[in-house]
Scaffold this active site. Structure first.
Site, PDB file in Angstrom:
ATOM      1  N   ALA A   9       0.862  -1.184   0.000  1.00 15.99           N
ATOM      2  CA  ALA A   9       0.000   0.000   0.000  1.00 15.99           C
ATOM      3  C   ALA A   9       0.894   1.229   0.000  1.00 15.99           C
ATOM      4  O   ALA A   9       1.560   1.519   0.997  1.00 15.99           O
ATOM      5  CB  ALA A   9      -0.900  -0.007   1.230  1.00 15.99           C
ATOM      6  N   MET A  10       0.930   1.944  -1.113  1.00 17.58           N
ATOM      7  CA  MET A  10       1.824   3.090  -1.270  1.00 17.58           C
ATOM      8  C   MET A  10       1.011   4.377  -1.226  1.00 17.58           C
ATOM      9  O   MET A  10       0.216   4.649  -2.124  1.00 17.58           O
ATOM     10  CB  MET A  10       2.610   2.968  -2.578  1.00 17.58           C
ATOM     11  N   SER A  11       1.216   5.159  -0.173  1.00 20.78           N
ATOM     12  CA  SER A  11       0.444   6.386   0.018  1.00 20.78           C
ATOM     13  C   SER A  11       1.039   7.571  -0.722  1.00 20.78           C
ATOM     14  O   SER A  11       0.410   8.620  -0.821  1.00 20.78           O
ATOM     15  CB  SER A  11       0.372   6.722   1.511  1.00 20.78           C
ATOM     16  N   GLY A  12       2.268   7.409  -1.219  1.00 14.82           N
ATOM     17  CA  GLY A  12       2.971   8.544  -1.807  1.00 14.82           C
ATOM     18  C   GLY A  12       3.883   9.219  -0.812  1.00 14.82           C
ATOM     19  O   GLY A  12       4.492  10.250  -1.117  1.00 14.82           O
ATOM     20  N   GLY A  13       3.999   8.638   0.395  1.00 10.77           N
ATOM     21  CA  GLY A  13       4.886   9.161   1.422  1.00 10.77           C
ATOM     22  C   GLY A  13       6.170   8.359   1.508  1.00 10.77           C
ATOM     23  O   GLY A  13       6.336   7.327   0.849  1.00 10.77           O
ATOM     24  N   VAL A  14       7.084   8.820   2.358  1.00 10.47           N
ATOM     25  CA  VAL A  14       8.400   8.196   2.447  1.00 10.47           C
ATOM     26  C   VAL A  14       8.347   6.811   3.087  1.00 10.47           C
ATOM     27  O   VAL A  14       9.102   5.909   2.703  1.00 10.47           O
ATOM     28  CB  VAL A  14       9.387   9.119   3.206  1.00 10.47           C
ATOM     29  N   ASP A  15       7.470   6.599   4.066  1.00 14.39           N
ATOM     30  CA  ASP A  15       7.463   5.327   4.790  1.00 14.39           C
ATOM     31  C   ASP A  15       7.047   4.161   3.899  1.00 14.39           C
ATOM     32  O   ASP A  15       7.702   3.111   3.875  1.00 14.39           O
ATOM     33  CB  ASP A  15       6.543   5.420   6.015  1.00 14.39           C
ATOM     34  N   CYS A 105     -10.203   4.323   8.216  1.00 14.06           N
ATOM     35  CA  CYS A 105      -9.498   4.179   6.935  1.00 14.06           C
ATOM     36  C   CYS A 105      -8.761   2.843   6.884  1.00 14.06           C
ATOM     37  O   CYS A 105      -8.812   2.129   5.878  1.00 14.06           O
ATOM     38  CB  CYS A 105      -8.525   5.337   6.745  1.00 14.06           C
ATOM     39  N   GLY A 129       3.510   0.969   5.175  1.00 17.51           N
ATOM     40  CA  GLY A 129       4.597   1.720   5.798  1.00 17.51           C
ATOM     41  C   GLY A 129       4.346   2.034   7.256  1.00 17.51           C
ATOM     42  O   GLY A 129       5.006   2.916   7.820  1.00 17.51           O
ATOM     43  N   CYS A 202      -5.517  13.817   7.303  1.00 15.95           N
ATOM     44  CA  CYS A 202      -4.988  14.069   5.959  1.00 15.95           C
ATOM     45  C   CYS A 202      -5.962  14.836   5.074  1.00 15.95           C
ATOM     46  O   CYS A 202      -5.554  15.685   4.296  1.00 15.95           O
ATOM     47  CB  CYS A 202      -4.573  12.758   5.301  1.00 15.95           C
TER      48      CYS A 202
END
Length: 360
Positions: A9-15, A105, A129, A202
């Site tokens: 699951a890629m949120s677009g954040g660094v973690d 969420c 992440g 968010c």
């Protein structure tokens, strides 16, 4: 030989970017996926500045996937997000509670919607992440434990996960601290390495939740939430207010009234829209009722556990007693500003055991 196929699951954040990169290095067959959950153009928020899963975040996640050479999917979850996260968020504030949208969420999107995608793609695991760990005991049973980085630990938000899903979870950054995650991401040339962390809620961003509510709830409904501010416990009327949704337990600033001593919101009564204010000593409670519990492991009736009543709360020992609707918590020491709508989350040492919703 691949260790297995994993959906990240890629949120677009660094973690989550670092999580994907670590799994590639570790020999997994990695697939990235981002949920597009909210149209940020409807809000006064700068996309990519503390947001999550906005169009800019989707682009960043795609760039990371391209850098890593992994397949990437975008899943439109806007309708689900509205129904499972936004609507309950608004409803809670209008009922005098302080909601916890990150749990919804996780429950209805990350660990429901994405799990369906995981199965569709015949993946063995799902990874995020989150700062958390999966630990196996000597019998091979998996459980969720707090991360190495106590300050960033996010297990508080994970208590609703289906226990059967736990062995299929991977939390690659759980053994790292935030600066290490950024340094690693920079070494891998990931565009998200120095990206700001999401702050607060968010989809609200820096506009404040009151403005978000004003933008998404009809004015006549907001007008119906006006009422009186009364002194606790005497009942003296001190002022009127513009809506119970503007207040939360423990609040001392922005009360909409002047007084010679510092006062705090002690209670919000949605039945007649009364906001009760008083001295700080009235904020403390020894006992808390918890409803709709979710358990990842068994709890013995009356067991003493470490309980967190909000994110970043250090936790406090409490006896956990079973009731018809959930649990009653009896704390060893009084706890400040126990807030309806927040979660009480149970730990056995560093193991996440479960949690439920605070009610008064």
């Amino acid at each position: 030989m691949s260790k297995g196929r994993v959906l990240v699951a890629m949120s677009g954040g660094v973690d989550s970017s670092a999580a994907a990169a670590l799994l590639v290095e570790q020999g997994y067959e990695v697939i990235g996926a981002t949920m597009q959950v909210w149209d940020y153009s409807t809000c006064d928020i700068e996309e990519g500045n503390g947001t999550c899963c906005s169009s800019i975040d989707v682009d960043d996640a795609r760039a990371v996937a391209d850098r890593l050479g992994i397949p990437f999917y975008v899943i439109n979850c806007e309708a689900k997000f509205r129904a499972a996260v936004i609507d309950p968020f608004l409803k809670a504030y209008l009922e005098g509670q302080t909601p916890l949208p990150c749990v919804n969420c996780n429950t209805y999107l990350k660990f429901d919607h994405l799990v369906k995608k995981m199965r569709e793609l015949e993946c063995d695991y799902i990874a995020t992440g989150h700062y958390a760990k999966i630990v196996y005991d000597d019998k091979g049973k998996a459980s969720i434990h707090t991360s190495t980085d106590d300050w960033k630990d996010q297990t508080y938000f994970l208590f609703t996960i289906d226990p059967e899903l736990v062995p299929k979870l991977l939390f690659p950054v759980g053994d790292m601290k935030k600066p290490q995650v950024r340094e690693y991401s920079e070494s891998r040339g990931l565009v998200t390495a120095r990206k700001k962390d999401s702050q607060g809620i968010c989809f609200v961003g820096n506009q404040g939740y009151q403005n978000f509510i004003k933008d998404h709830v009809k004015s006549e409904i907001l007008a119906s939430k006006k009422g009186l501010i009364k002194r606790f416990p005497e009942g003296q009327v001190m002022a009127s207010h513009e809506g119970i949704h503007n207040y939360t337990y423990g609040q001392s600033k922005g009360l909409g009234m002047d007084y010679h001593e510092k006062l705090f919101v002690i209670k919000i009564d949605a039945s007649d829209n009364t906001v009760w204010v008083g001295e700080e000593k009235h904020l403390f409670a020894n006992e808390v009722d918890v409803v709709d519990p979710k358990l990842l492991d068994e709890i013995q009736d009356g067991e003493i556990m470490n309980v967190k009543i909000r994110y970043q709360h250090k936790g406090a020992p409490a006896q956990v007693i079973k009731t018809a609707s959930g649990f009653k918590l009896k704390f060893t020491e009084p706890q400040r500003a126990v807030t309806p709508g927040q979660a009480a989350v149970f730990y056995r040492d560093r193991q996440l055991v479960g949690g439920g919703w605070i009610t008064l």
